[in-house]
Motif scaffolding. Structure first.
Motif, PDB file in Angstrom:
ATOM      1  N   GLU A   1      19.225  15.154 -37.923  1.00  0.00           N
ATOM      2  CA  GLU A   1      18.156  14.758 -38.836  1.00  0.00           C
ATOM      3  C   GLU A   1      17.620  15.978 -39.601  1.00  0.00           C
ATOM      4  OE1 GLU A   1      14.036  12.150 -38.892  1.00  0.00           O
ATOM      5  OE2 GLU A   1      14.862  12.763 -36.959  1.00  0.00           O
TER       6      GLU A   1
ATOM      7  N   SER B   1      17.496   6.735 -42.879  1.00  0.00           N
ATOM      8  CA  SER B   1      16.898   5.449 -43.237  1.00  0.00           C
ATOM      9  C   SER B   1      16.216   4.810 -42.036  1.00  0.00           C
ATOM     10  CB  SER B   1      17.975   4.513 -43.783  1.00  0.00           C
ATOM     11  OG  SER B   1      17.465   3.229 -43.967  1.00  0.00           O
ATOM     12  N   HIS B   2      16.867   4.927 -40.868  1.00  0.00           N
ATOM     13  CA  HIS B   2      16.346   4.263 -39.670  1.00  0.00           C
ATOM     14  C   HIS B   2      16.903   4.964 -38.430  1.00  0.00           C
ATOM     15  CE1 HIS B   2      14.576   0.858 -37.595  1.00  0.00           C
ATOM     16  NE2 HIS B   2      15.647   0.804 -36.846  1.00  0.00           N
ATOM     17  N   ILE B   3      16.102   5.004 -37.382  1.00  0.00           N
ATOM     18  CA  ILE B   3      16.523   5.594 -36.103  1.00  0.00           C
ATOM     19  C   ILE B   3      16.284   4.569 -35.009  1.00  0.00           C
ATOM     20  CG2 ILE B   3      16.171   7.435 -34.416  1.00  0.00           C
ATOM     21  CD1 ILE B   3      15.121   9.179 -36.711  1.00  0.00           C
ATOM     22  N   GLU B   4      17.282   4.381 -34.157  1.00  0.00           N
ATOM     23  CA  GLU B   4      17.167   3.483 -33.002  1.00  0.00           C
ATOM     24  C   GLU B   4      17.470   4.245 -31.728  1.00  0.00           C
ATOM     25  OE1 GLU B   4      16.390   0.261 -32.495  1.00  0.00           O
ATOM     26  OE2 GLU B   4      15.951  -0.066 -34.608  1.00  0.00           O
TER      27      GLU B   4
ATOM     28  N   ASP C   1      20.743   6.041 -38.873  1.00  0.00           N
ATOM     29  CA  ASP C   1      21.334   5.245 -39.948  1.00  0.00           C
ATOM     30  C   ASP C   1      21.059   5.927 -41.287  1.00  0.00           C
ATOM     31  OD1 ASP C   1      22.102   3.347 -41.812  1.00  0.00           O
ATOM     32  OD2 ASP C   1      20.970   1.709 -40.913  1.00  0.00           O
TER      33      ASP C   1
END
Length: 118
Positions: free
Chosen positions: A56, A67-70, A81
């Protein structure tokens, strides 16, 4: 940055923090979810988190925002993502269990020989 450059940048970031078994797979021809899948392993939950943080950080420095982290709290599988690039950082056990390498075997592996020191 192109999707390829983003994927390679993620692989380099992971390699720089001693990530293990780094794979970049071109999946654009076999899936609509992304163009590239990056898969890597950390040797502990702390290492998994550090690898994801480094990806990141390095990509943000290069002008590419996630855009997105899971999965950040679990530390056994973290997904970053980047829309055209999905970065998966696993613990050894989680990587074996989910076996994304097998799942995406129809994709085209990217040769990282001259890119990373792994």
């Amino acid at each position: 940055m192109t999707a390829y450059e983003t994927a390679v940048g993620a692989a380099k970031a992971i390699d720089g923090k001693k990530g293990l078994n780094i794979q970049v797979i071109e999946i654009g021809d076999v899936s609509v979810i992304a163009d590239y899948m990056v898969i890597a392993t950390g040797n502990s939950s702390t290492h998994v988190k550090a690898l994801a943080d480094e990806v990141e950080y390095q990509l943000d420095k290069a002008g590419v925002s996630v855009s997105h982290i899971e999965g950040y709290r679990s530390n056994s599988w973290i997904l970053l993502d980047y829309i055209d690039v999905l970065v998966n950082v696993f613990s050894e056990e989680a990587r074996e269990f989910y076996d994304l390498d097998r799942l995406w075997q129809d994709g085209k592996p990217v040769d990282l020989t001259d890119i990373i020191t792994d």
